[in-house]
Design a protein around this motif. Sequence first.
Motif, mmCIF file in Angstrom:
data_model
loop_
_atom_site.group_PDB
_atom_site.id
_atom_site.type_symbol
_atom_site.label_atom_id
_atom_site.label_comp_id
_atom_site.label_asym_id
_atom_site.label_seq_id
_atom_site.Cartn_x
_atom_site.Cartn_y
_atom_site.Cartn_z
ATOM 1 N N GLN A 25 9.834 -46.120 49.271
ATOM 2 C CA GLN A 25 8.924 -45.639 50.309
ATOM 3 C C GLN A 25 8.019 -44.545 49.732
ATOM 4 O O GLN A 25 8.493 -43.553 49.186
ATOM 5 C CB GLN A 25 9.725 -45.070 51.483
ATOM 6 C CG GLN A 25 8.907 -44.689 52.704
ATOM 7 C CD GLN A 25 8.599 -45.896 53.578
ATOM 8 O OE1 GLN A 25 9.236 -46.917 53.464
ATOM 9 N NE2 GLN A 25 7.613 -45.756 54.432
ATOM 10 N N GLY A 26 6.721 -44.734 49.802
ATOM 11 C CA GLY A 26 5.776 -43.741 49.299
ATOM 12 C C GLY A 26 5.560 -43.776 47.802
ATOM 13 O O GLY A 26 4.754 -43.004 47.273
ATOM 14 N N THR A 28 4.456 -45.262 44.015
ATOM 15 C CA THR A 28 3.352 -46.028 43.440
ATOM 16 C C THR A 28 3.901 -47.132 42.547
ATOM 17 O O THR A 28 4.797 -46.902 41.729
ATOM 18 C CB THR A 28 2.428 -45.118 42.625
ATOM 19 O OG1 THR A 28 1.813 -44.169 43.504
ATOM 20 C CG2 THR A 28 1.338 -45.919 41.931
ATOM 21 N N LYS A 55 2.046 -52.625 50.614
ATOM 22 C CA LYS A 55 1.336 -51.533 51.281
ATOM 23 C C LYS A 55 1.829 -51.346 52.713
ATOM 24 O O LYS A 55 2.018 -50.212 53.177
ATOM 25 C CB LYS A 55 -0.171 -51.816 51.272
ATOM 26 C CG LYS A 55 -1.028 -50.625 51.678
ATOM 27 C CD LYS A 55 -0.980 -49.520 50.649
ATOM 28 C CE LYS A 55 -1.918 -48.368 50.979
ATOM 29 N NZ LYS A 55 -1.868 -47.301 49.967
ATOM 30 N N GLY A 58 4.957 -49.290 53.179
ATOM 31 C CA GLY A 58 4.919 -47.885 52.790
ATOM 32 C C GLY A 58 4.845 -47.587 51.318
ATOM 33 O O GLY A 58 4.946 -46.425 50.911
ATOM 34 N N MET A 59 4.648 -48.607 50.487
ATOM 35 C CA MET A 59 4.474 -48.379 49.046
ATOM 36 C C MET A 59 2.987 -48.311 48.715
ATOM 37 O O MET A 59 2.135 -48.649 49.541
ATOM 38 C CB MET A 59 5.158 -49.488 48.243
ATOM 39 C CG MET A 59 6.648 -49.594 48.537
ATOM 40 S SD MET A 59 7.423 -51.006 47.728
ATOM 41 C CE MET A 59 8.960 -51.102 48.657
ATOM 42 N N ASN A 60 2.671 -47.877 47.514
ATOM 43 C CA ASN A 60 1.274 -47.736 47.092
ATOM 44 C C ASN A 60 1.010 -48.611 45.871
ATOM 45 O O ASN A 60 1.126 -48.156 44.733
ATOM 46 C CB ASN A 60 0.961 -46.275 46.768
ATOM 47 C CG ASN A 60 0.983 -45.394 47.989
ATOM 48 O OD1 ASN A 60 0.388 -45.722 49.015
ATOM 49 N ND2 ASN A 60 1.694 -44.277 47.908
ATOM 50 N N GLU A 173 -5.359 -44.088 47.766
ATOM 51 C CA GLU A 173 -4.017 -44.325 48.299
ATOM 52 C C GLU A 173 -3.792 -43.574 49.601
ATOM 53 O O GLU A 173 -3.241 -44.123 50.561
ATOM 54 C CB GLU A 173 -2.963 -43.906 47.270
ATOM 55 C CG GLU A 173 -2.868 -44.822 46.065
ATOM 56 C CD GLU A 173 -1.764 -44.405 45.107
ATOM 57 O OE1 GLU A 173 -1.192 -43.310 45.297
ATOM 58 O OE2 GLU A 173 -1.475 -45.169 44.173
ATOM 59 N N ASP A 174 -4.208 -42.319 49.645
ATOM 60 C CA ASP A 174 -3.979 -41.488 50.830
ATOM 61 C C ASP A 174 -4.705 -42.009 52.057
ATOM 62 O O ASP A 174 -4.331 -41.700 53.197
ATOM 63 C CB ASP A 174 -4.408 -40.038 50.551
ATOM 64 C CG ASP A 174 -3.507 -39.349 49.546
ATOM 65 O OD1 ASP A 174 -2.406 -39.869 49.285
ATOM 66 O OD2 ASP A 174 -3.904 -38.296 49.012
#
Length: 295
Positions: A25-26, A28, A55, A58-60, A173-174
């Motif tokens: 989660q979160g 990259t 995405k 919750g992943m980048n 990403e943000d």
Amino acid sequence: MVRTNDYRGTFRVLEEALPYIRKFQGATIVVKYGGNAMVDEELKHAFARDVVLLKLVGMNPVVVHGGGPQIGALLDELNIPTKFVDGMRVTDARTMDVVQMVLGGLLNPQIVSIINAHGGKAIGLTGKDGNLISAKKMKLTRHATEYKPSEIIDLGHVGTVATVDTKVLAALEDNGFIPVIAPIGVGPDGESYNINADFVASAVASHLRAAKLILLTNTPGLLDSDGNTLATVSRADVDGLINKGAIEGGMLPKTECALAAVENGVQMAHIIDGRVPHATLLEVFTDGGVGTLIS
């Protein structure tokens, strides 16, 4: 009507994926996209759905794509001769124009469009945009032999990554975007450089301190001397495989890119079989994966 057994199968898939969704989660995840996955229509769309799903949970994901065969095809059409030295394309000014046309003007927008068609918010970039990838000219040295002295070979506009400006990618990403990067860098005087996509993916992953670097290939992963896929390898394992001739040709630089990434802050690097539909999801969300983990 869905049978109870079907429900159980679906639950097992979700149950296996859930710990990985929590773990990353979160995080990259940098994916080098190329090979069959980039030319086969079914695999193209499967890859796009994989990236969008990463995405959504919750992943980048950050995509770096290649395009060597497509560049070669257009050079042939334009009757521009191609020369390779130690597997690297000598890139003069005319060839560099074609490289930029194919990577930045054709392939990059195509990948962005497919990802967006499946519900993503992809943004296409070359390394020149926002000075994302600062490059320097590659120097190829051939060492002296019994019959020839050492020499430095000029490959033209072939470069290596000097630095990556992570602020550009962090801003995307943000704001919920998926960066799709063509491997073209910019030199100190504004000149363009053609950079191997594996090297760019490794450098981007290292600068972002990514949780994973995934390299899609047309092989099942790294193989031992008997042709069996290796689930996990270390630097020492790789050195032994190279000495035995099990890793050679195009797999050598790919393997070195994966090793460089884990030695520079990336948690895990994977060389996986991009010919398998949804290979990226299988690598991220399942226990077995579909390739080789380099640790």
